[in-house]
Design a protein around this motif. Structure first.
Motif, short mmCIF file in Angstrom:
data_model
loop_
_atom_site.label_atom_id
_atom_site.label_comp_id
_atom_site.label_asym_id
_atom_site.label_seq_id
_atom_site.Cartn_x
_atom_site.Cartn_y
_atom_site.Cartn_z
N PRO A 58 -3.33 9.71 -2.28
CA PRO A 58 -3.58 8.68 -3.62
C PRO A 58 -2.25 7.32 -4.07
O PRO A 58 -1.36 8.13 -3.74
N SER A 59 -3.00 6.73 -3.83
CA SER A 59 -1.80 5.79 -4.41
C SER A 59 -1.47 6.21 -5.67
O SER A 59 -0.35 5.83 -6.77
N LEU A 69 11.51 13.07 -9.04
CA LEU A 69 10.74 11.62 -8.44
C LEU A 69 11.79 10.57 -7.77
O LEU A 69 13.36 10.60 -7.65
N LYS A 70 11.70 9.82 -6.26
CA LYS A 70 12.48 8.58 -5.40
C LYS A 70 13.69 8.31 -7.12
O LYS A 70 12.72 7.48 -7.68
N GLU A 97 8.05 11.10 -2.96
CA GLU A 97 7.29 10.33 -2.21
C GLU A 97 7.19 8.67 -3.74
O GLU A 97 6.57 7.79 -3.15
N PHE A 98 7.09 9.19 -5.04
CA PHE A 98 6.71 8.05 -5.48
C PHE A 98 8.04 7.22 -6.98
O PHE A 98 9.31 8.28 -7.16
N ARG A 150 0.84 -1.60 -0.02
CA ARG A 150 0.43 0.13 0.02
C ARG A 150 0.93 1.34 0.49
O ARG A 150 0.63 2.55 -0.66
N THR A 151 2.12 1.51 0.28
CA THR A 151 3.45 2.35 -0.08
C THR A 151 3.54 2.98 -1.04
O THR A 151 3.49 4.24 -1.28
N GLU A 152 2.84 2.08 -2.48
CA GLU A 152 3.92 2.39 -3.17
C GLU A 152 2.97 3.30 -3.96
O GLU A 152 1.63 3.25 -3.92
#
Ligand code: ADP
Ligand code: MG
Length: 401
Positions: free
Chosen positions: A177-178, A228-229, A200-201, A125-127
């Protein structure tokens, strides 16, 4: 959307403005003038689909290691076999590889990236997934598919597109949101306001990359991707792979797998012909008579400028046709409404600028009419690719005077 006047007419060293009025650097090659188009290119019989062209996928959706809920949703959409790009790309994406997917328009690229990424978010769920697309309509379309595939999962998404109320977008962003789906300008805006944190992405999809390049978004894309991450999974999807995109992908992706589907050109399903307007004839009368033919059930008409498109739609309504238009001068709500009504067969005719030419998936368009010539052959192919989709036969008629 660029009107003819704002596209390719910018003086200087390739510096232009994107559709949000921000300066961008144009790496695009010069477009040929419409006059240089050879009309014989617009005349072609559709090739009859034969059984030998049936594709034998290596996988069935059931074979993919995906969440059962997701598979159930895919089945509910009526998908049985993966399309070639899905067959080729999904296993690699599921293995967390970076993928460059090149396949014709209408071949199911959306599900090719959505399904494995939804699976990933179901699992962890963290993706977080960022999907960048060139147009608002395309963003809406992808969100709609995402909703179908993730039905009943409680997965959140946020749509970040221009021309729409910031308030709702801020609200959906605050729900963590995911998936964030957006167009470059609005995404940048939200980042600059501190409302979107790309660090975070860890998943990114650049969809319709060739179109983004055409629209002068290349600097925006570089800006976004750089935030991006890392490490992350990067996916690039495009109908064509010009050199600039290949370079971009090589730079931002990590040891990517390239899947190129050499399918028949979409245009091969399309009967193509020209409509000559004689010197004494009025173009609108010729169109009127054409539209009265019963075979023209669901017609997408292309014009070049926002103003011209708006005017033509009005004239058709005045003449009693069920028509509306989409172009860059309309509000997002108006554009979405016209598109929805056309998709649902509440409208018989949609008049559009080239904004509708790429990526949009409108079922069962019987005819594409080029009331005004496209700027080049590539745009022509994208316009006529709105018909003859999903191996149906379509017709494209191009006005020449
Ligand atoms: P692209 O992005 O390649 O232009 P889309 O993702 O918009 O194509 O898909 C085109 C159409 O094909 C859509 O209506 C989509 O629902 C449908 N489609 C995609 N994959 C499948 C499949 N495996 N089986 C049946 N229909 C599909
Ligand atoms: Mg697409």
């Amino acid at each position: 959307m660029f009107s003819r006047n704002s596209r390719g007419r910018t003086p200087g060293r390739g510096v232009g403005a994107n559709r949000f009025g921000r300066p961008t650097f144009r790496t695009k090659r010069k477009r040929p003038a419409a006059q240089e188009l050879d009309f014989t290119q617009f005349v072609k019989k559709a090739i009859q689909t034969t059984e030998t062209e049936v594709f034998n996928p290596k996988h069935r959706f059931a074979d993919f290691e995906m969440h059962s809920k997701l598979k159930a949703n895919v089945a509910a959409c009526g998908y049985i076999h993966p399309t070639p790009i899905q067959d080729g790309a999904i296993p690699h994406i599921l293995e967390s590889r970076d993928v460059i997917g090149v396949a014709n328009t209408g071949t199911g690229k959306t599900a090719a990236f959505l399904l494995p990424l939804i699976h990933k978010t179901f699992k962890h769920r963290t993706e977080k997934v960022l999907i960048v697309v060139p147009t608002r309509e395309l963003a809406l379309q992808i969100e709609e598919e995402l909703r179908k595939f993730s039905a009943g999962s409680g997965l959140h998404s946020a749509l970040c597109i221009g021309g729409a109320h910031m308030g709702n977008q801020l609200k959906s962003l605050s729900r963590n949101p995911s998936f964030v789906i957006g167009t470059p300008g609005r995404l940048k805006d939200l980042i600059e306001r501190g409302k979107l944190h790309l660090a975070e992405f860890n998943n990114v999809v650049l969809d319709e990359v060739d179109r983004m390049l055409d629209m002068g978004f290349i600097q925006d894309i570089k800006y976004l991707v750089a935030l991006l991450k890392t490490p992350r999974q990067s996916l690039f999807f495009s109908a064509t792979m010009p050199r600039e995109i290949a370079e971009l992908a090589k730079k931002f992706a990590n040891d990517p797998v390239t899947i190129t589907i050499k399918s028949r050109a979409t245009a091969e399903n399309v009967d193509q012909d020209i409509v000559r307007v004689m010197p004494r004839e009025e173009k609108i009368e010729v169109l009127h008579n054409l539209l009265l033919q019963p075979a023209l059930h669901k017609v997408l008409i292309f014009g070049r400028t926002k103003h011209g498109v708006e005017k033509l739609a009005h004239r058709l309504v005045e003449r009693g046709f069920s028509a509306d238009s989409i172009h860059g001068d309309k509000s997002q709500a108006q554009r979405a409404r016209a598109l929805r009504r056309f998709k649902n067969d509440e409208l018989a005719i949609l008049v559009a600028t080239d904004v509708a030419a790429r990526g949009l998936d409108i079922p069962d368009v019987t005819h594409v009419i080029n009331y005004e010539l496209p700027e080049n052959y590539e745009d022509y192919i994208h316009r006529i690719g709105r018909t003859g989709r999903a191996s149906k036969k379509g017709t494209a008629l191009t006005f020449v005077d």
